[in-house]
Design an enzyme around this catalytic site. Structure first.
Site, mmCIF file in Angstrom:
data_model
loop_
_atom_site.group_PDB
_atom_site.id
_atom_site.type_symbol
_atom_site.label_atom_id
_atom_site.label_comp_id
_atom_site.label_asym_id
_atom_site.label_seq_id
_atom_site.Cartn_x
_atom_site.Cartn_y
_atom_site.Cartn_z
ATOM 1 C CB SER A 16 -3.596 -13.967 0.406
ATOM 2 O OG SER A 16 -3.778 -12.613 0.032
ATOM 3 C CG ASN A 17 -5.859 -9.366 -1.534
ATOM 4 O OD1 ASN A 17 -7.117 -8.690 -0.823
ATOM 5 N ND2 ASN A 17 -4.665 -8.655 -1.372
ATOM 6 C CG MET A 93 3.834 -8.023 -9.126
ATOM 7 S SD MET A 93 3.386 -6.498 -7.733
ATOM 8 C CE MET A 93 4.645 -6.246 -7.861
ATOM 9 C CG LEU A 96 -2.619 -3.501 -16.562
ATOM 10 C CD1 LEU A 96 -4.092 -3.461 -16.525
ATOM 11 C CD2 LEU A 96 -2.668 -4.667 -17.929
ATOM 12 C CG ASN A 110 -4.367 -1.999 -7.426
ATOM 13 O OD1 ASN A 110 -4.302 -3.876 -8.116
ATOM 14 N ND2 ASN A 110 -3.430 -0.601 -7.540
ATOM 15 C CG HIS A 112 -1.224 0.649 -3.225
ATOM 16 N ND1 HIS A 112 -0.276 -0.094 -3.908
ATOM 17 C CD2 HIS A 112 -1.184 1.770 -2.118
ATOM 18 C CE1 HIS A 112 0.745 0.701 -4.025
ATOM 19 N NE2 HIS A 112 0.715 1.486 -2.932
HETATM 20 C C1 GRF Z 1 -1.750 -6.977 -1.633
HETATM 21 O O1 GRF Z 1 -1.170 -6.663 -0.498
HETATM 22 C C2 GRF Z 1 -1.446 -5.969 -2.252
HETATM 23 O O2 GRF Z 1 -2.569 -5.574 -1.850
HETATM 24 C C3 GRF Z 1 -0.745 -6.476 -3.297
HETATM 25 O O3 GRF Z 1 -0.118 -7.233 -3.524
HETATM 26 C C4 GRF Z 1 -0.657 -7.720 -2.464
HETATM 27 C C5 GRF Z 1 -0.730 -9.155 -3.421
HETATM 28 O O4 GRF Z 1 -0.986 -9.699 -2.506
HETATM 29 N N1 GRF Z 1 -1.430 -4.851 -4.465
HETATM 30 P P1 GRF Z 1 -1.869 -11.912 -2.663
HETATM 31 O O5 GRF Z 1 -1.680 -11.967 -3.880
HETATM 32 O O6 GRF Z 1 -3.367 -11.176 -3.186
HETATM 33 O O7 GRF Z 1 -1.974 -12.385 -1.853
#
Ligand code: GRF
Length: 222
Positions: A16-17, A93, A96, A110, A112
């Site tokens: 989603s990001n 996930m 690195l 990144n 977070h």
């Molecule tokens: C998000 O909450 C981001 O902050 C964290 O992992 C999640 C990823 O969500 N690092 P998406 O795959 O971007 O929907």
């Protein structure tokens, strides 16, 4: 308008990001373009988002490599082949290697889901509720070898409400993430973000956009 900054996005899942970054980059005049999406998970839903947007993608599965360094070398080669200027981790996930992070120093960011330095690592929303936080949120930061500890670029805060569970709070934070990450990318691409003595300074003219992000996140969050 100069040449758009070339961005590579690393994902492992939902994406989603990634979608928020895709949408931002599609706006006319946006100073960055996503040239490659890499997932270490073949079934990641984010890959479909890249495909729909017509962005080249690659699956590089970590399990196929004997060492973390070999996996990272493969990521590095794919990113360099596309001429990537900035790497955005978006729900990626994998930890690195120091070598990879050093090679991309100052060019890897990144997002977070907490107000760092609170709640590094996983289960951030559960932990924010458990400790009785009144404010929670997200952070975009430069990546350094120490996990979730690099120079902070932007943060957006959201309230923690009395009856929140982790899922409700996560959804509220995610909305803030989708505003925070594109703004951070835009400010970097415009050359307004500077790292000085390990801290980020952002040009003064970006202040209204940054303040609007935070105030709106707190007031409007459902
Ligand atoms: C998000 O909450 C981001 O902050 C964290 O992992 C999640 C990823 O969500 N690092 P998406 O795959 O971007 O929907």
């Amino acid at each position: 308008m100069g040449v758009p900054l070339k961005v590579g996005v690393l994902i492992s899942g939902r994406g989603s990001n990634l979608q928020a970054l895709i949408d931002a980059c599609e706006a006319p005049g946006f100073p960055a373009a996503i040239v490659l999406v890499i997932s270490n998970v073949a079934q990641a839903a984010g890959l479909t988002r890249a495909e729909k947007a017509g962005i080249p993608s690659a699956v590089i599965e970590h399990g196929r490599f004997a060492t973390r360094e070999a996996f990272d070398a493969s990521l590095d080669a794919a990113l360099r082949e596309k001429g990537v200027d900035l790497v955005c981790l978006a729900g990626f996930m994998r930890v690195l290697s120091e070598g990879f992070i050093a090679a991309w120093a100052g060019k890897i960011i990144n997002i977070h889901p907490s107000l760092l330095p609170s709640f590094r690592g996983l289960r951030t929303h559960e932990r924010a509720i458990e400790t009785g936080e009144r404010l929670h949120g997200c952070t975009v930061h430069f990546v350094t070898p120490e996990l979730d500890a690099g120079p902070i670029i932007l943060q957006a805060r959201v309230p923690v409400r009395p009856n929140d569970d982790a899922a409700i709070l996560a959804a509220r934070v995610l909305k803030a993430e989708h505003r925070c990450y594109p703004l951070a990318l835009r400010l970097i691409a415009e050359g307004r973000v500077h790292v000085e003595s390990g801290r980020v300074r952002i040009d003064d003219d970006a202040r209204p956009a940054i303040e609007a992000l935070d105030v709106d996140s707190i007031r409007d969050a459902q």
